[in-house]
Motif scaffolding. Structure first.
Motif, short mmCIF file in Angstrom:
data_model
loop_
_atom_site.label_atom_id
_atom_site.label_comp_id
_atom_site.label_asym_id
_atom_site.label_seq_id
_atom_site.Cartn_x
_atom_site.Cartn_y
_atom_site.Cartn_z
N GLY A 154 1.94 14.61 -15.30
CA GLY A 154 2.07 16.05 -15.21
C GLY A 154 3.24 16.59 -16.01
O GLY A 154 3.09 17.51 -16.83
N HIS A 155 4.42 16.02 -15.79
CA HIS A 155 5.63 16.50 -16.47
C HIS A 155 5.51 16.38 -17.98
O HIS A 155 5.73 17.34 -18.72
N ARG A 208 0.82 -1.21 0.00
CA ARG A 208 0.00 0.00 0.00
C ARG A 208 0.85 1.26 0.00
O ARG A 208 0.57 2.21 -0.74
N GLN A 209 1.89 1.31 0.85
CA GLN A 209 2.74 2.49 0.93
C GLN A 209 3.49 2.71 -0.38
O GLN A 209 3.60 3.84 -0.86
N GLU A 210 4.00 1.62 -0.97
CA GLU A 210 4.73 1.72 -2.24
C GLU A 210 3.80 2.19 -3.36
O GLU A 210 4.20 3.01 -4.19
N PHE A 211 2.58 1.67 -3.38
CA PHE A 211 1.64 2.08 -4.43
C PHE A 211 1.30 3.56 -4.30
O PHE A 211 1.12 4.27 -5.31
N TYR A 212 1.24 4.04 -3.06
CA TYR A 212 0.97 5.46 -2.82
C TYR A 212 2.05 6.32 -3.49
O TYR A 212 1.75 7.29 -4.20
N TYR A 213 3.33 5.95 -3.29
CA TYR A 213 4.43 6.70 -3.91
C TYR A 213 4.43 6.53 -5.42
O TYR A 213 4.68 7.48 -6.18
N ILE A 214 4.14 5.32 -5.89
CA ILE A 214 4.11 5.06 -7.34
C ILE A 214 3.05 5.93 -8.01
O ILE A 214 3.29 6.51 -9.08
N PHE A 215 1.89 6.02 -7.39
CA PHE A 215 0.82 6.83 -7.98
C PHE A 215 1.22 8.31 -8.01
O PHE A 215 0.97 9.01 -9.01
N LEU A 216 1.83 8.80 -6.94
CA LEU A 216 2.25 10.20 -6.90
C LEU A 216 3.31 10.48 -7.96
O LEU A 216 3.29 11.53 -8.61
N ILE A 217 4.25 9.55 -8.14
CA ILE A 217 5.27 9.72 -9.18
C ILE A 217 4.63 9.70 -10.56
O ILE A 217 4.97 10.50 -11.44
N SER A 218 3.67 8.78 -10.77
CA SER A 218 2.97 8.68 -12.05
C SER A 218 2.21 9.96 -12.35
O SER A 218 2.21 10.45 -13.49
N LEU A 219 1.58 10.52 -11.32
CA LEU A 219 0.77 11.73 -11.50
C LEU A 219 1.62 12.95 -11.77
O LEU A 219 1.28 13.79 -12.62
N THR A 220 2.76 13.07 -11.06
CA THR A 220 3.59 14.27 -11.19
C THR A 220 4.69 14.10 -12.25
O THR A 220 4.75 14.87 -13.21
N GLY A 247 9.03 1.07 -14.39
CA GLY A 247 8.00 0.42 -15.20
C GLY A 247 6.60 0.74 -14.71
O GLY A 247 5.70 1.05 -15.51
N SER A 248 6.39 0.68 -13.40
CA SER A 248 5.07 0.91 -12.83
C SER A 248 4.59 2.34 -13.07
O SER A 248 3.44 2.58 -13.45
N THR A 249 5.49 3.30 -12.85
CA THR A 249 5.10 4.70 -13.01
C THR A 249 4.89 5.06 -14.48
O THR A 249 3.98 5.84 -14.81
N LEU A 250 5.69 4.51 -15.37
CA LEU A 250 5.50 4.76 -16.79
C LEU A 250 4.15 4.20 -17.27
O LEU A 250 3.43 4.85 -18.03
N LEU A 251 3.81 3.01 -16.79
CA LEU A 251 2.55 2.38 -17.20
C LEU A 251 1.35 3.18 -16.71
O LEU A 251 0.45 3.52 -17.49
N ILE A 252 1.32 3.49 -15.42
CA ILE A 252 0.18 4.24 -14.86
C ILE A 252 0.13 5.64 -15.44
O ILE A 252 -0.95 6.15 -15.80
N GLY A 253 1.29 6.28 -15.58
CA GLY A 253 1.32 7.63 -16.15
C GLY A 253 0.83 7.68 -17.58
O GLY A 253 0.13 8.62 -17.97
N LEU A 280 6.07 24.62 -15.71
CA LEU A 280 5.21 23.73 -14.91
C LEU A 280 5.70 22.28 -15.01
O LEU A 280 5.65 21.53 -14.03
N ALA A 281 6.22 21.89 -16.18
CA ALA A 281 6.79 20.55 -16.35
C ALA A 281 7.98 20.36 -15.41
O ALA A 281 8.17 19.28 -14.84
N VAL A 282 8.78 21.41 -15.24
CA VAL A 282 9.92 21.38 -14.32
C VAL A 282 9.45 21.15 -12.89
O VAL A 282 9.99 20.30 -12.16
N LEU A 283 8.43 21.88 -12.46
CA LEU A 283 7.94 21.75 -11.09
C LEU A 283 7.41 20.35 -10.82
O LEU A 283 7.70 19.76 -9.77
N PHE A 284 6.66 19.80 -11.76
CA PHE A 284 6.12 18.46 -11.57
C PHE A 284 7.23 17.41 -11.51
O PHE A 284 7.17 16.48 -10.70
N GLN A 285 8.25 17.56 -12.36
CA GLN A 285 9.35 16.59 -12.34
C GLN A 285 10.15 16.69 -11.05
O GLN A 285 10.56 15.67 -10.48
#
Length: 303
Positions: A79-80, A63-75, A183-189, A157-162
């Motif tokens: 986002g980036h 659960r904790q790892e998925f939380y970070y993965i989703f945030l990375i995917s989103l930002t 792989g996980s963040t690229l797929l979800i993103g 804005l792309a800079v801030l998200f990255q």
């Protein structure tokens, strides 16, 4: 020895990422920007997952790892890459490359808030230099003269998200391998971007018919090398030497973006670009804390 290999790896990534700004400029000129970006990142995810399956490193995150993965995917992914692709339809690759060079600066600023880093006088001066450099590139280095270009704002804005994503990548790779995080963040993103493209670009899939052989070739090279392999290698470096040291190497990316935009796109490089580049590099060196570390080492040596 490990750090030396990491540094060489990061230089290689910066070469790819600098020229990738030029590649994305070519791609979004032929296809609908968000649609083709979602497909490019999805292909990159498949490349990384192919490597993961081959090395038997695929597993479900907790659960904790998925939380970070989703945030990375989103930002860092959705986002980036959204703001990067849309921004490059409205500004030059040279401007975009220089603004992207401030990622280390904003990573350092965010680390103060999120990782409890300390701000010294030199780092504050560096932040000011970096912001002045970005302002100089956006305003004075604009192809339309002294004006505020929406494309440059999107790149900013792309800079801030990255920068935000780099903080979460450090947290995620404390318990997960860099390949699996990549792989996980690229797929979800990519899926998030595709959903956005369906709303923003209803004719996005149809635009794929407009691609030339050159366009598709650049698309494949960007997806496989810069996005898949480059993102994996950079995340791998963050895992071992941290976001601060890794982001310092992004000083090199604007140089290769400027070189590529001149060689392959024929864009004019002005004195304003070089002046902005110098200010940004000075800002990143001081703002990232590298100046403080050099002074500290010198004092130790003098003792």
């Amino acid at each position: 020895m490990r750090n030396s290999l990491m540094y060489g790896q990061l230089v290689f990534v910066m070469v790819m990422w600098g020229f990738n700004v030029v590649a994305i400029k070519v791609i979004v000129g032929q296809f609908s920007a968000v649609t083709i970006t979602s497909l490019r990142i999805f292909l990159a995810a498949m490349v990384v997952y192919f490597i993961l399956w081959g090395t038997k490193q695929v597993r479900l995150p907790n659960r904790q790892e998925f939380y970070y993965i989703f945030l990375i995917s989103l930002t860092g992914i959705a986002g980036h890459h959204f703001f990067l692709s849309v921004g490059l339809t409205q500004t030059t690759a040279s401007n975009a490359g220089l603004v992207l060079g401030t990622v280390p600066l904003f990573t350092s600023i965010l680390a103060v808030k999120m990782l409890k880093d300390q701000l010294s006088v030199l780092r504050i001066i560096g932040i000011i230099f970096g912001l002045v450099g970005v302002s100089f590139v956006i305003l004075v280095g604009n192809i339309n003269g002294l004006a505020l270009n929406a494309g440059d704002i999107y790149i900013f804005l792309a800079v801030l998200f990255q920068a935000i994503s780099f903080i979460y990548i450090k947290k995620a790779t404390e318990t997960m391998g860099a390949r699996l995080v990549t792989g996980s963040t690229l797929l979800i993103g990519s899926l998030l971007l595709f959903i956005i493209s369906l709303v923003m670009e209803p004719n996005g899939i149809a635009s794929l018919q407009n691609g030339t052989i050159l366009g598709w070739g650049v698309f494949l090279a960007s997806a496989i090398f810069a996005t898949a392999i480059g993102q994996f290698l950079y995340n791998h470096a963050i895992q071992f030497i941290g976001p601060g040291k890794s982001s310092i190497f992004m000083n090199l990316s604007p140089f290769f973006a400027l070189l590529g935009s001149f060689l392959f796109l024929g864009e004019q490089i002005s004195i304003a670009h070089f002046f902005g580049f110098i200010l940004i590099v000075m800002g990143v060196i001081l703002g990232s804390g590298m100046g403080d570390r050099l002074i500290y080492k010198r004092r130790l040596y003098e003792r």
